[in-house]
Design a protein around this motif. Sequence first.
Motif, PDB file in Angstrom:
ATOM      1  N   TRP A  10       0.836  -1.205   0.000  1.00 17.14           N
ATOM      2  CA  TRP A  10       0.000   0.000   0.000  1.00 17.14           C
ATOM      3  C   TRP A  10       0.866   1.249   0.000  1.00 17.14           C
ATOM      4  CZ3 TRP A  10      -4.784  -0.178  -1.389  1.00 17.14           C
ATOM      5  CH2 TRP A  10      -5.637   0.884  -1.139  1.00 17.14           C
ATOM      6  N   TRP A  17      -0.593  13.340  -4.232  1.00 16.80           N
ATOM      7  CA  TRP A  17      -1.129  14.507  -4.934  1.00 16.80           C
ATOM      8  C   TRP A  17      -0.129  15.651  -4.815  1.00 16.80           C
ATOM      9  CZ3 TRP A  17      -6.490  15.489  -6.638  1.00 16.80           C
ATOM     10  CH2 TRP A  17      -7.229  14.313  -6.742  1.00 16.80           C
ATOM     11  N   ASN A 139      -6.211  16.631  -0.316  1.00 15.05           N
ATOM     12  CA  ASN A 139      -5.442  15.462  -0.767  1.00 15.05           C
ATOM     13  C   ASN A 139      -3.965  15.775  -0.944  1.00 15.05           C
ATOM     14  OD1 ASN A 139      -7.725  13.901  -0.930  1.00 15.05           O
ATOM     15  ND2 ASN A 139      -8.137  14.489  -3.037  1.00 15.05           N
ATOM     16  N   SER A 141      -0.194  16.587  -0.771  1.00 13.99           N
ATOM     17  CA  SER A 141       0.837  16.417   0.258  1.00 13.99           C
ATOM     18  C   SER A 141       2.217  16.791  -0.246  1.00 13.99           C
ATOM     19  CB  SER A 141       0.822  14.988   0.783  1.00 13.99           C
ATOM     20  OG  SER A 141       0.830  14.090  -0.273  1.00 13.99           O
TER      21      SER A 141
ATOM     22  N   GLN B 249       0.786  11.473   4.822  1.00 17.93           N
ATOM     23  CA  GLN B 249      -0.479  10.980   4.286  1.00 17.93           C
ATOM     24  C   GLN B 249      -0.605  11.445   2.847  1.00 17.93           C
ATOM     25  OE1 GLN B 249      -3.492  12.700   6.791  1.00 17.93           O
ATOM     26  NE2 GLN B 249      -3.680  14.488   5.479  1.00 17.93           N
ATOM     27  N   ALA B 250      -1.388  10.715   2.062  1.00 21.51           N
ATOM     28  CA  ALA B 250      -1.579  11.081   0.665  1.00 21.51           C
ATOM     29  C   ALA B 250      -2.996  10.721   0.250  1.00 21.51           C
ATOM     30  CB  ALA B 250      -0.579  10.345  -0.218  1.00 21.51           C
ATOM     31  N   GLY B 251      -3.611  11.601  -0.535  1.00 16.29           N
ATOM     32  CA  GLY B 251      -4.948  11.335  -1.059  1.00 16.29           C
ATOM     33  C   GLY B 251      -5.974  11.070   0.011  1.00 16.29           C
ATOM     34  N   LYS B 252      -6.101  12.009   0.955  1.00 17.42           N
ATOM     35  CA  LYS B 252      -6.971  11.798   2.127  1.00 17.42           C
ATOM     36  C   LYS B 252      -8.424  11.528   1.739  1.00 17.42           C
ATOM     37  CE  LYS B 252      -8.504  14.398   6.082  1.00 17.42           C
ATOM     38  NZ  LYS B 252      -8.676  15.794   6.473  1.00 17.42           N
ATOM     39  N   ASN B 253      -8.940  12.240   0.718  1.00 16.69           N
ATOM     40  CA  ASN B 253     -10.352  12.107   0.362  1.00 16.69           C
ATOM     41  C   ASN B 253     -10.583  11.146  -0.798  1.00 16.69           C
ATOM     42  OD1 ASN B 253     -11.127  13.915   2.314  1.00 16.69           O
ATOM     43  ND2 ASN B 253     -10.795  15.677   0.983  1.00 16.69           N
ATOM     44  N   THR B 254      -9.608  10.309  -1.130  1.00 17.70           N
ATOM     45  CA  THR B 254      -9.778   9.373  -2.234  1.00 17.70           C
ATOM     46  C   THR B 254      -9.861   7.954  -1.678  1.00 17.70           C
ATOM     47  OG1 THR B 254      -7.409   9.091  -2.500  1.00 17.70           O
ATOM     48  CG2 THR B 254      -8.433  10.832  -3.776  1.00 17.70           C
ATOM     49  N   ILE B 255     -10.233   7.001  -2.560  1.00 12.85           N
ATOM     50  CA  ILE B 255     -10.288   5.620  -2.062  1.00 12.85           C
ATOM     51  C   ILE B 255      -8.883   5.039  -1.915  1.00 12.85           C
ATOM     52  CG2 ILE B 255     -12.603   4.931  -2.777  1.00 12.85           C
ATOM     53  CD1 ILE B 255     -11.245   3.704  -5.284  1.00 12.85           C
ATOM     54  N   LEU B 256      -7.886   5.710  -2.494  1.00  4.16           N
ATOM     55  CA  LEU B 256      -6.517   5.213  -2.377  1.00  4.16           C
ATOM     56  C   LEU B 256      -5.763   5.968  -1.281  1.00  4.16           C
ATOM     57  CD1 LEU B 256      -5.601   4.950  -6.144  1.00  4.16           C
ATOM     58  CD2 LEU B 256      -6.061   3.085  -4.602  1.00  4.16           C
ATOM     59  N   VAL B 258      -3.608   6.921   1.774  1.00  6.64           N
ATOM     60  CA  VAL B 258      -2.492   6.248   2.422  1.00  6.64           C
ATOM     61  C   VAL B 258      -2.066   7.050   3.644  1.00  6.64           C
ATOM     62  CG1 VAL B 258      -0.172   5.344   2.114  1.00  6.64           C
ATOM     63  CG2 VAL B 258      -1.683   5.484   0.175  1.00  6.64           C
ATOM     64  N   PHE B 274       2.639   1.636   6.738  1.00  6.86           N
ATOM     65  CA  PHE B 274       1.621   2.277   5.901  1.00  6.86           C
ATOM     66  C   PHE B 274       0.294   1.550   6.061  1.00  6.86           C
ATOM     67  CE2 PHE B 274       5.615   3.258   3.850  1.00  6.86           C
ATOM     68  CZ  PHE B 274       5.451   4.583   3.483  1.00  6.86           C
ATOM     69  N   GLU B 276      -4.317   1.809   5.037  1.00 10.06           N
ATOM     70  CA  GLU B 276      -5.452   2.465   4.398  1.00 10.06           C
ATOM     71  C   GLU B 276      -6.089   3.492   5.344  1.00 10.06           C
ATOM     72  OE1 GLU B 276      -8.902   0.464   1.843  1.00 10.06           O
ATOM     73  OE2 GLU B 276      -7.416  -0.907   2.596  1.00 10.06           O
ATOM     74  N   GLU B 280      -5.104   1.215  10.903  1.00 12.41           N
ATOM     75  CA  GLU B 280      -4.410   0.101  10.256  1.00 12.41           C
ATOM     76  C   GLU B 280      -2.914   0.393  10.143  1.00 12.41           C
ATOM     77  OE1 GLU B 280      -6.213  -1.685   6.528  1.00 12.41           O
ATOM     78  OE2 GLU B 280      -4.130  -1.466   5.918  1.00 12.41           O
TER      79      GLU B 280
END
Lengths: 178, 313
Positions: A10, A17, A139, A141, B249-256, B258, B274, B276, B280
Amino acid sequence: MSLLRKGQQWGTFACVWHIFDATWQDPFKSAHLIKKYLIGLHKPIYHPLNQCGDHVIVINSKEIALRGDHWQKRVYFHHTGYHGGATWTLAWELHSKDPTMIVKKAIYSAMDGTLQRRFTMQRLHIFPDDNVPKEMLENVSNQIKQLRPVPNRLYEIPQEERDKIPRLIQYPSDYQLK
Amino acid sequence: MNGLQLYLQSLLNIKHVNYGGYRYIKRWVSPTQKEITRRKRRLPPQSESKRSNFIDWNRNSEIYAFNTRLSEKFDTEKLNQAFTHKSYIVAELKKQQEMGIEEPKLDISHNEEYIEKGREITSEIVKKYLNRSLPRLPEVGIMALHDYLMSEQMLATASSHIGTKDIILTSEHPVSQQTLAQTFVALVGALVESINVDHASAFVRDFLIVGLANKDLTEIWCPTKPFELLNDVIDAERKMSIEARLIGQAGKNTILSVYHVGIYANKEYLGSGFGETIAEAKDVAAINILAQIYGLHHTSQPLRFNEELNVSA
């Protein structure tokens, strides 16, 4: 797969972004920089067949700077497909119609014409000013460093600070400044 | 060299009378082959043929070859006994009865006691070996790895890889996984009686414990509450409590989305993970550190399979 391995996977394939401020930047030189992030060329796991590209938000595309007299001389060609359907639009004309178009076209043509190009373009978000939706901005970062520093223009500096700047010469009191 | 020359000369002198060159294939060959294939396809699925029913089967030489192939010194009588399951004796006696023999008698013994004894010893050897090669792993982890190795599937795999499938004497055919697994432990039992426990431990190590090589050990055992466990471990060792921090953190509001969580003890970085979600990622970070401490991590030094174990002492 254990939780440990899942976490490793993951993190490795994390989709980051980035944000890029296009103020006073050359869109054609910036395109080659942005392209790398969109395709994922900056990652050690890069491979043309794996999905490792990142998202890039370009802001202030209205404020781009073109080299020399490119605003007047650069021409964007379009053909509708019908007889006599060819149009030639000057860069300044296109920019006044859609301030995101020059940046978009610059990045599109900087990439190789593969089948992936149109999907990669979907990861690019261009805004003419700095009004980015809040949930999209959350999003982000990472910020991509600009190629050129934005110069400070004299007229943007307030009068009080302008007076404090040391002067090399003093005009004579009767000097006609036009 | 002279011998080789002679051989080559004699090869050259062979007249290919029986294998004269011809540039065609007879017209009947193709339709015949096709018909044979068609008939084979029409047949119901055939059971696997029993190797011991073949005319060239020689059980004694197979037993001898088994012993020599593994460079072991099994007592032949005990090896034979280890391969003989109770079901085989029952079936043989029944066969004799059907033939009309009043008092059916068979002068061979089955491997029940070897299985029992071998299982006990194998279990003990596995536990000792794991305790020695993973000294920091807690008892729960050792037991999980032990249960994995002692599972029917692992034992059966080890057994079939040393070539017991055709030599086993049992009433069933093809041989079941359970029988294969039982045969392996019976072999260990027979080896203990033939030589000694220390030698049996080398046997178990070489054929069973190596099953852990190139396996993801955290997949076999993973702590259920890793953060609490790590906290206890650090508290016991350094008298400190640990603290988890979001370090990326990356892409907080997306389904991906991290999250990257780091774990610190008294401002000292221990490790990260890392995930989801933040919860976790925190668990993954704790597992990461624990696996490194216990030697289960994929970057830890791999398990060694050449250590001598002194079980009898």
